[in-house]
Write a protein that holds these residues in place. Sequence first.
Motif, PDB file in Angstrom:
ATOM      1  N   THR A  91      -0.308  15.123  -2.382  1.00 15.95           N
ATOM      2  CA  THR A  91      -0.641  14.283  -3.533  1.00 15.95           C
ATOM      3  C   THR A  91       0.477  13.290  -3.817  1.00 15.95           C
ATOM      4  O   THR A  91       0.249  12.069  -3.918  1.00 15.95           O
ATOM      5  N   TYR A  92       1.677  13.811  -3.968  1.00 14.82           N
ATOM      6  CA  TYR A  92       2.813  12.938  -4.284  1.00 14.82           C
ATOM      7  C   TYR A  92       3.070  11.938  -3.150  1.00 14.82           C
ATOM      8  O   TYR A  92       3.357  10.762  -3.394  1.00 14.82           O
ATOM      9  N   SER A  93       2.967  12.412  -1.923  1.00 13.07           N
ATOM     10  CA  SER A  93       3.207  11.523  -0.785  1.00 13.07           C
ATOM     11  C   SER A  93       2.214  10.372  -0.775  1.00 13.07           C
ATOM     12  O   SER A  93       2.574   9.209  -0.520  1.00 13.07           O
ATOM     13  N   THR A  94       0.950  10.663  -1.083  1.00 14.22           N
ATOM     14  CA  THR A  94      -0.081   9.625  -1.110  1.00 14.22           C
ATOM     15  C   THR A  94       0.194   8.606  -2.217  1.00 14.22           C
ATOM     16  O   THR A  94       0.074   7.393  -2.017  1.00 14.22           O
ATOM     17  N   ILE A  95       0.570   9.113  -3.384  1.00 15.21           N
ATOM     18  CA  ILE A  95       0.872   8.220  -4.512  1.00 15.21           C
ATOM     19  C   ILE A  95       2.048   7.302  -4.167  1.00 15.21           C
ATOM     20  O   ILE A  95       1.999   6.081  -4.364  1.00 15.21           O
ATOM     21  N   ILE A  96       3.103   7.902  -3.639  1.00 14.87           N
ATOM     22  CA  ILE A  96       4.332   7.155  -3.352  1.00 14.87           C
ATOM     23  C   ILE A  96       4.120   6.125  -2.254  1.00 14.87           C
ATOM     24  O   ILE A  96       4.544   4.966  -2.375  1.00 14.87           O
ATOM     25  N   THR A  97       3.445   6.524  -1.169  1.00 11.11           N
ATOM     26  CA  THR A  97       3.234   5.583  -0.062  1.00 11.11           C
ATOM     27  C   THR A  97       2.292   4.446  -0.455  1.00 11.11           C
ATOM     28  O   THR A  97       2.448   3.313   0.005  1.00 11.11           O
ATOM     29  N   CYS A  98       1.329   4.740  -1.332  1.00 10.34           N
ATOM     30  CA  CYS A  98       0.443   3.670  -1.808  1.00 10.34           C
ATOM     31  C   CYS A  98       1.222   2.678  -2.670  1.00 10.34           C
ATOM     32  O   CYS A  98       1.046   1.468  -2.554  1.00 10.34           O
ATOM     33  N   ALA A  99       2.076   3.207  -3.556  1.00  8.83           N
ATOM     34  CA  ALA A  99       2.903   2.327  -4.392  1.00  8.83           C
ATOM     35  C   ALA A  99       3.779   1.430  -3.508  1.00  8.83           C
ATOM     36  O   ALA A  99       3.952   0.235  -3.785  1.00  8.83           O
ATOM     37  N   LYS A 100       4.305   2.007  -2.451  1.00 13.18           N
ATOM     38  CA  LYS A 100       5.140   1.220  -1.517  1.00 13.18           C
ATOM     39  C   LYS A 100       4.317   0.127  -0.852  1.00 13.18           C
ATOM     40  O   LYS A 100       4.756  -1.015  -0.742  1.00 13.18           O
ATOM     41  N   ARG A 101       3.113   0.471  -0.389  1.00 12.69           N
ATOM     42  CA  ARG A 101       2.266  -0.528   0.266  1.00 12.69           C
ATOM     43  C   ARG A 101       1.899  -1.664  -0.680  1.00 12.69           C
ATOM     44  O   ARG A 101       1.703  -2.807  -0.250  1.00 12.69           O
ATOM     45  N   CYS A 102       1.805  -1.352  -1.952  1.00 12.24           N
ATOM     46  CA  CYS A 102       1.446  -2.362  -2.956  1.00 12.24           C
ATOM     47  C   CYS A 102       2.674  -3.070  -3.526  1.00 12.24           C
ATOM     48  O   CYS A 102       2.554  -3.841  -4.496  1.00 12.24           O
ATOM     49  N   ASN A 103       3.851  -2.779  -2.937  1.00 16.42           N
ATOM     50  CA  ASN A 103       5.118  -3.374  -3.410  1.00 16.42           C
ATOM     51  C   ASN A 103       5.447  -3.008  -4.853  1.00 16.42           C
ATOM     52  O   ASN A 103       6.146  -3.753  -5.547  1.00 16.42           O
ATOM     53  N   LEU A 104       4.929  -1.884  -5.297  1.00 20.32           N
ATOM     54  CA  LEU A 104       5.244  -1.382  -6.645  1.00 20.32           C
ATOM     55  C   LEU A 104       6.386  -0.378  -6.505  1.00 20.32           C
ATOM     56  O   LEU A 104       6.218   0.837  -6.653  1.00 20.32           O
ATOM     57  N   PHE A 105       7.568  -0.897  -6.188  1.00 19.82           N
ATOM     58  CA  PHE A 105       8.684  -0.031  -5.843  1.00 19.82           C
ATOM     59  C   PHE A 105       9.147   0.826  -7.021  1.00 19.82           C
ATOM     60  O   PHE A 105       9.567   1.967  -6.850  1.00 19.82           O
ATOM     61  N   GLY A 106       9.081   0.249  -8.211  1.00 15.23           N
ATOM     62  CA  GLY A 106       9.461   1.019  -9.396  1.00 15.23           C
ATOM     63  C   GLY A 106       8.573   2.237  -9.580  1.00 15.23           C
ATOM     64  O   GLY A 106       9.055   3.327  -9.930  1.00 15.23           O
ATOM     65  N   LYS A 107       7.274   2.062  -9.342  1.00 13.83           N
ATOM     66  CA  LYS A 107       6.335   3.176  -9.457  1.00 13.83           C
ATOM     67  C   LYS A 107       6.600   4.239  -8.384  1.00 13.83           C
ATOM     68  O   LYS A 107       6.489   5.438  -8.637  1.00 13.83           O
ATOM     69  N   ALA A 108       6.940   3.778  -7.187  1.00 14.89           N
ATOM     70  CA  ALA A 108       7.233   4.720  -6.109  1.00 14.89           C
ATOM     71  C   ALA A 108       8.421   5.597  -6.476  1.00 14.89           C
ATOM     72  O   ALA A 108       8.390   6.831  -6.296  1.00 14.89           O
ATOM     73  N   ALA A 131      15.844   1.045  -0.058  1.00  8.90           N
ATOM     74  CA  ALA A 131      16.476  -0.005   0.747  1.00  8.90           C
ATOM     75  C   ALA A 131      15.960  -1.380   0.347  1.00  8.90           C
ATOM     76  O   ALA A 131      16.725  -2.340   0.244  1.00  8.90           O
ATOM     77  N   LYS A 132      14.643  -1.475   0.108  1.00 12.43           N
ATOM     78  CA  LYS A 132      14.042  -2.767  -0.244  1.00 12.43           C
ATOM     79  C   LYS A 132      14.545  -3.284  -1.595  1.00 12.43           C
ATOM     80  O   LYS A 132      14.637  -4.500  -1.802  1.00 12.43           O
ATOM     81  N   ILE A 133      14.876  -2.384  -2.513  1.00 12.58           N
ATOM     82  CA  ILE A 133      15.364  -2.838  -3.828  1.00 12.58           C
ATOM     83  C   ILE A 133      16.889  -2.840  -3.882  1.00 12.58           C
ATOM     84  O   ILE A 133      17.482  -3.001  -4.950  1.00 12.58           O
ATOM     85  N   GLY A 134      17.509  -2.675  -2.714  1.00 14.31           N
ATOM     86  CA  GLY A 134      18.954  -2.846  -2.613  1.00 14.31           C
ATOM     87  C   GLY A 134      19.789  -1.701  -3.142  1.00 14.31           C
ATOM     88  O   GLY A 134      20.969  -1.879  -3.444  1.00 14.31           O
ATOM     89  N   LYS A 135      19.219  -0.507  -3.253  1.00 14.65           N
ATOM     90  CA  LYS A 135      19.968   0.637  -3.771  1.00 14.65           C
ATOM     91  C   LYS A 135      20.547   1.450  -2.608  1.00 14.65           C
ATOM     92  O   LYS A 135      20.040   2.520  -2.245  1.00 14.65           O
ATOM     93  N   VAL A 136      21.624   0.900  -2.032  1.00 10.59           N
ATOM     94  CA  VAL A 136      22.217   1.499  -0.839  1.00 10.59           C
ATOM     95  C   VAL A 136      22.758   2.898  -1.137  1.00 10.59           C
ATOM     96  O   VAL A 136      22.570   3.837  -0.349  1.00 10.59           O
ATOM     97  N   GLU A 137      23.432   3.049  -2.274  1.00 14.04           N
ATOM     98  CA  GLU A 137      23.999   4.356  -2.615  1.00 14.04           C
ATOM     99  C   GLU A 137      22.907   5.406  -2.756  1.00 14.04           C
ATOM    100  O   GLU A 137      23.068   6.553  -2.322  1.00 14.04           O
ATOM    101  N   GLU A 138      21.776   4.998  -3.373  1.00 11.09           N
ATOM    102  CA  GLU A 138      20.669   5.936  -3.543  1.00 11.09           C
ATOM    103  C   GLU A 138      20.069   6.320  -2.184  1.00 11.09           C
ATOM    104  O   GLU A 138      19.653   7.464  -1.973  1.00 11.09           O
ATOM    105  N   VAL A 139      20.032   5.353  -1.270  1.00 13.54           N
ATOM    106  CA  VAL A 139      19.514   5.635   0.066  1.00 13.54           C
ATOM    107  C   VAL A 139      20.346   6.718   0.736  1.00 13.54           C
ATOM    108  O   VAL A 139      19.825   7.706   1.259  1.00 13.54           O
ATOM    109  N   MET A 140      21.658   6.530   0.713  1.00 16.43           N
ATOM    110  CA  MET A 140      22.531   7.493   1.372  1.00 16.43           C
ATOM    111  C   MET A 140      22.520   8.836   0.661  1.00 16.43           C
ATOM    112  O   MET A 140      22.579   9.891   1.307  1.00 16.43           O
ATOM    113  N   SER A 141      22.444   8.807  -0.663  1.00 14.59           N
ATOM    114  CA  SER A 141      22.380  10.056  -1.425  1.00 14.59           C
ATOM    115  C   SER A 141      21.112  10.830  -1.078  1.00 14.59           C
ATOM    116  O   SER A 141      21.143  12.048  -0.850  1.00 14.59           O
ATOM    117  N   LEU A 142      19.979  10.113  -1.009  1.00 15.69           N
ATOM    118  CA  LEU A 142      18.714  10.755  -0.674  1.00 15.69           C
ATOM    119  C   LEU A 142      18.740  11.277   0.760  1.00 15.69           C
ATOM    120  O   LEU A 142      18.256  12.375   1.045  1.00 15.69           O
TER     121      LEU A 142
END
Length: 552
Positions: A65-82, A109-120
């Motif tokens: 469920t969560y994966s579907t929601i998140i990947t759809c938000a990404k496809r729609c460029n709704l990065f904040g929602k993802a 990565a797309k929203i420029g949060k490099v530290e969050e990328v590495m932390s995740l």
Amino acid sequence: MLNSLKPWDKTLLFFNWVKTQNLIPMETIYYNVTMKSLRFGRQFELIEGLANEMVDNGIELDNITYSTIITCAKRCNLFGKAVEWFERMYKTGVMPDEVTYSAVLDVYAKIGKVEEVMSLYERGRASGWTPDHIAFSVLCKMFGEAGDYDGIRFVLQEMSSLGLQPNLIVYNTLLEATGRAGKPGLARSLFEEMVDSGVTPNEKTLTALVKVYGKARWSKDALELWERMRSSGWPMDFILYNTLLSMCADLGLEEEAERLFDDMKQSEHCRPDSFSYTAMLNIYGSGGKVDRAMELFEEMSDIGVELNVMGCTCLIQCLGKAKRIDELVRVFDVSIERGIKPDDRLCGCLLSVVSCNDIEDANKVLGCLERANPKLVSFISLMNEEGTGFETLKDSFKTVLTDAKVESRRPFCNCLIDICRKRNMQERAHELLYLGTTFGLYPGLHNKTTSEWSLNVRSLSVGAALTALEEWMTSLLNIVGREEALPEMFSAYTGAGTHKFSQGLANAFGSHIEKLAAPFRLSEDKVGCFVATRDDIVSWAQSKVQSPALTP
């Protein structure tokens, strides 16, 4: 049945009907299947509505469920929602899977949060997640866009430690990343590693590598790659051919470009297009091959290849340098008839031609410029009027700059100064240089340290550079006269073009130094640099006390 229905609106209609009939209890799996169908249709709002409905009804949201929601938000460029739903997922204790991790890494990565990328990434690895090719491709792209060479090496080391061989997508991303990081040597070794491992390059791979070589000015390597591509039967497309032609144009490789262009003409699938012809017009224009450029122009008309504004600009620049003004006017008229909309670069090119020609030919070119940028022509007329005051000139010039794109403002100012000098309007040239400096068009023109004062005219035209030199020498004359402290060294830097056809400023600048009898001499250590000592400047200034005017 839910899984088999297409498109998404039919799935949703059936799902809602089942709910209203109360035929079976609603479970997570039914919502998941419906959401996946909605994801194909990029219907994030409907998916989020179903997710909230699940929460309200106490139905469990699982990993899918969560994966579907998140990947759809990404496809729609709704990065904040993802990000929002990913954080909710973590708070509920549901562990992400490989798809979710990769999707959220890409979002960060797309929203420029490099530290969050590495932390995740580190958090996922600690929880037992094994990154896939998609995740590593995301990291490569992020580090590449930042020009982070250490980051690229980190990705390679991580993949090696996991025993994961890069696939075509990862290699392509790595090659693009090394280009942005300015590491052509690494790009070459990665490419060889890729071929040796049995991965066949595609058009994107080869285009990325050619761009890396072109940026590094490794023309020999790029052309050797082209020969290797032909002999190996690797795929080539328009973009790859045009990238090679563009590199040849940048480096002035005329013969090599002609071979590529002829190869395209013989190809069944990659016949030259508008961009290919533009690259050739650029090459012939830069090399002063006017007749060849005009032959191409006529050929384009005969076979129906559209002339774009860049090609028009290259051709007009070529004709202007050759002082074939009547042909220039004809090319401009034909281009307008074919729907070309003049941009700032074309206007700057016309302005440059005006600055190099006498009144009669200049007026013909101004007739073209009038159709492209009437405000610019009005300013030139105002500039030519003796009665135009400085404040009027300033206000009108500001309007011209405001209408122009940022990258075109300095070239416009350069050409206007050149026009003034061509017409012996020296005072007006100095006023324009002052206005250009005031409006921030020439950052870094002057630099002062305790040991050295310098003048950097690399970004100026010849006329503007000579005007800047006159201003500087007058200023130094006054400083010596006031007996102010001076540094030990003075330098004036014109730079030295690396392009085969680059003429540079050094010769014109050196001649003007002789006319001013200024004490500068060419540096033995630095190309395009003129130097003088404090004693040289003081001695020169003292000899000029009786005649301080510096303009020849």
